[in-house]
Scaffold this active site. Structure first.
Site, PDB file in Angstrom:
ATOM      1  N   THR A  35      -3.735  26.125  38.128  1.00 23.01           N
ATOM      2  CA  THR A  35      -4.361  25.451  39.265  1.00 23.01           C
ATOM      3  C   THR A  35      -5.403  24.445  38.783  1.00 23.01           C
ATOM      4  OG1 THR A  35      -5.889  27.311  39.330  1.00 23.01           O
ATOM      5  CG2 THR A  35      -4.105  27.344  40.929  1.00 23.01           C
ATOM      6  N   GLY A 124      -2.225  32.578  19.167  1.00 25.40           N
ATOM      7  CA  GLY A 124      -1.096  32.341  20.078  1.00 25.40           C
ATOM      8  C   GLY A 124      -0.974  33.396  21.164  1.00 25.40           C
ATOM      9  N   LEU A 127      -5.312  33.654  24.770  1.00 22.40           N
ATOM     10  CA  LEU A 127      -6.699  34.051  25.056  1.00 22.40           C
ATOM     11  C   LEU A 127      -7.661  32.934  24.638  1.00 22.40           C
ATOM     12  CD1 LEU A 127      -6.510  37.784  23.848  1.00 22.40           C
ATOM     13  CD2 LEU A 127      -6.276  36.922  26.181  1.00 22.40           C
ATOM     14  N   SER A 128      -7.124  31.744  24.412  1.00 24.91           N
ATOM     15  CA  SER A 128      -7.927  30.531  24.185  1.00 24.91           C
ATOM     16  C   SER A 128      -8.676  30.491  22.862  1.00 24.91           C
ATOM     17  CB  SER A 128      -8.932  30.333  25.312  1.00 24.91           C
ATOM     18  OG  SER A 128      -8.285  29.850  26.417  1.00 24.91           O
ATOM     19  N   SER A 130      -8.207  28.289  20.707  1.00 16.34           N
ATOM     20  CA  SER A 130      -8.525  26.882  20.416  1.00 16.34           C
ATOM     21  C   SER A 130      -9.768  26.409  21.174  1.00 16.34           C
ATOM     22  CB  SER A 130      -7.321  25.961  20.684  1.00 16.34           C
ATOM     23  OG  SER A 130      -6.864  26.112  21.988  1.00 16.34           O
ATOM     24  N   GLU A 162      -8.562  18.612  23.481  1.00 14.95           N
ATOM     25  CA  GLU A 162      -7.207  19.121  23.767  1.00 14.95           C
ATOM     26  C   GLU A 162      -6.306  17.980  24.228  1.00 14.95           C
ATOM     27  OE1 GLU A 162      -5.658  22.072  23.138  1.00 14.95           O
ATOM     28  OE2 GLU A 162      -7.583  23.079  23.081  1.00 14.95           O
ATOM     29  N   ASP A 174     -10.163  26.750  30.282  1.00 18.99           N
ATOM     30  CA  ASP A 174     -10.508  27.510  29.071  1.00 18.99           C
ATOM     31  C   ASP A 174     -11.900  27.141  28.564  1.00 18.99           C
ATOM     32  OD1 ASP A 174      -7.910  28.292  29.353  1.00 18.99           O
ATOM     33  OD2 ASP A 174      -7.143  26.983  27.781  1.00 18.99           O
TER      34      ASP A 174
HETATM   35  C1  GLA Z   1      -3.798  26.958  29.524  1.00 19.37           C
HETATM   36  C2  GLA Z   1      -4.588  25.667  29.726  1.00 19.37           C
HETATM   37  C3  GLA Z   1      -5.525  25.787  30.920  1.00 19.37           C
HETATM   38  C4  GLA Z   1      -4.796  26.295  32.169  1.00 19.37           C
HETATM   39  C5  GLA Z   1      -3.954  27.516  31.830  1.00 19.37           C
HETATM   40  C6  GLA Z   1      -3.086  27.939  32.992  1.00 19.37           C
HETATM   41  O1  GLA Z   1      -4.666  28.002  29.160  1.00 19.37           O
HETATM   42  O2  GLA Z   1      -5.313  25.353  28.576  1.00 19.37           O
HETATM   43  O3  GLA Z   1      -6.137  24.536  31.165  1.00 19.37           O
HETATM   44  O4  GLA Z   1      -4.014  25.281  32.736  1.00 19.37           O
HETATM   45  O5  GLA Z   1      -3.115  27.305  30.714  1.00 19.37           O
HETATM   46  O6  GLA Z   1      -3.859  28.370  34.048  1.00 19.37           O
END
Ligand code: GLA
Length: 391
Positions: A35, A124, A127-128, A130, A162, A174
């Site tokens: 979203t 990978g 969980l972010s 990056s 990004e 993220d």
């Molecule tokens: C990845 C992207 C985010 C978001 C999610 C899905 O984590 O980096 O910006 O779009 O996917 O909600």
């Protein structure tokens, strides 16, 4: 993670003691998926798994960086006067991107630095890791050079890294979750206005369990960019009959009234997910505020089904985990989390049922998929900051 281990790691690589230590969390998104680039709502929190960094300024204009997670990659270095993307620069491209945009926003940095990092976020796993590294770099650079740049600016530069440096057209979820988090809270963020509210996640009788499918599909980035393009196309068609700037502005009624102008069934489903998911996220956060966990869990389940059926970002493994979770006693709700195409799912589970949940879901998953999943109990955490001695 012990401070001393990190400082030793730095000294082993650089041959002299490091100076300051920083920590940047990872994130889970409780609800509100795909979203954030549609002007909708998201509801993430930062977690204790994250990226540590030990630094000290250098006298020249080079950055030397080493990851304790990838010792085989060795020491990577680049000059501050050459910070273009290079494939061989591996994970330091995230560091480079941040430095590039921070310099543009403030002024050229006079000296480089030595950096040792160690991450506890599985790679990978959606969980972010990056964004965690981007914000870590941002906060380190801000602190080393005393820059007057706000945390929100760093969040935006993380997203720019990004988008422009790495070529993934992600939204702000993220970086915002990681940069702006408060321990014990989840953020209900309106990605259209960047207004947000810290909502307490106070669950004394439950745990949030992260279920890692230990699978990642190839071409995740191109699939992600395709979803974004499809939403933009659907929006453009809707804009012929209704005046909105993003899918996140539409009510369910307005969408249902106008959806027939979308000339393609796939585009219609992508847009339907974006519209309904954003509304669901706001309602879910409201339910949590009112202490109605059952309703919150139901919205999590609905979110997953929509991501599977309308948005098609699940794979066999990440669709199986929530289904197994739903069958367990004590499960309040479960869904995939993050971008999709592999990675992690989350579930809210009653404390007493956590052990049997992990055993049962783990066993059935391995039987069906052929390799084990991993499970972690999520703890919320503050946003990226320096780790001072007495913490
Ligand atoms: C990845 C992207 C985010 C978001 C999610 C899905 O984590 O980096 O910006 O779009 O996917 O909600």
């Amino acid at each position: 993670m012990k401070r001393s281990e990190l400082l030793n790691g730095f000294e082993d690589v650089f041959g002299y003691p490091g100076e300051s230590v920083f920590f940047s969390p990872g994130r889970i998104n409780l609800i509100g998926e795909h979203t954030d680039y549609n002007g909708g709502k998201v509801f993430p929190c930062a977690i204790t798994m994250g990226t540590y960094g030990v630094v000290k300024k250098r006298n020249d204009n080079e950055v030397h960086a080493f990851s304790g997670n990838f010792p085989e990659v060795g020491l990577l270095s680049f000059s501050l006067s050459d910070i273009e993307y290079k494939k061989e620069d591996n994970w330091t491209n995230y560091v480079k991107g941040m430095i590039k945009y921070i310099q543009e926003k403030t002024h050229p940095l006079e000296h480089g630095f030595d950096l040792y990092i160690y991450g506890t976020i599985p790679n990978g796993a959606s969980l972010s890791s990056s964004a965690s590294l981007e914000l870590l770099t941002g906060v380190i650079v801000k602190s080393l050079y005393n820059l007057s740049i706000s945390q929100l600016e760093l969040v935006k530069l993380g997203m720019r890294t990004e988008n422009e440096f790495l070529g993934l057209n992600s939204g702000i979820l993220d970086q915002f979750a990681i940069g702006m988090a408060e321990k014990g809270k989840a953020m209900l963020l309106d990605t259209n206005t960047l207004e947000f509210e810290q909502v307490p996640v106070d669950l004394p009788e439950h745990k949030i369990i992260i279920m890692n499918s230990m699978t990642r599909r190839e071409l995740v980035d191109s699939e992600y960019n395709t979803r974004r393009r499809q939403c933009e196309e659907a929006l453009a068609q809707l804009q012929e009959v209704v005046s909105v700037d993003s899918l996140g502005e539409l009510t369910e009624e307005a969408f249902e009234e106008h959806k027939q102008v979308i000339d393609d069934e796939v585009l219609m489903r992508r847009a339907r997910h974006a519209v309904y998911e954003s509304i669901r996220t706001e309602k879910a956060a409201q339910a949590l505020k009112e202490g109605d966990l059952e309703t919150f869990g139901q919205y999590m389940n609905d979110s997953h089904v929509s991501l599977h059926e309308d948005y098609e970002v699940t794979i066999k493994e990440t669709n199986l985990l929530p289904h197994l979770a739903w069958d367990q006693e004590g499960t309040i709700g479960a869904r995939m989390t993050g971008g999709g195409f592999g990675g992690c799912c989350i579930a809210i589970v009653e404390n007493e049922q956590v052990d049997s949940f992990i055993n049962n879901v783990g066993e059935s998953y391995e039987k069906e998929i052929g390799h084990p999943a991993e499970f972690y109990i999520a703890e919320t955490e503050d946003g990226t900051k320096e780790w001072v001695e007495n913490d």
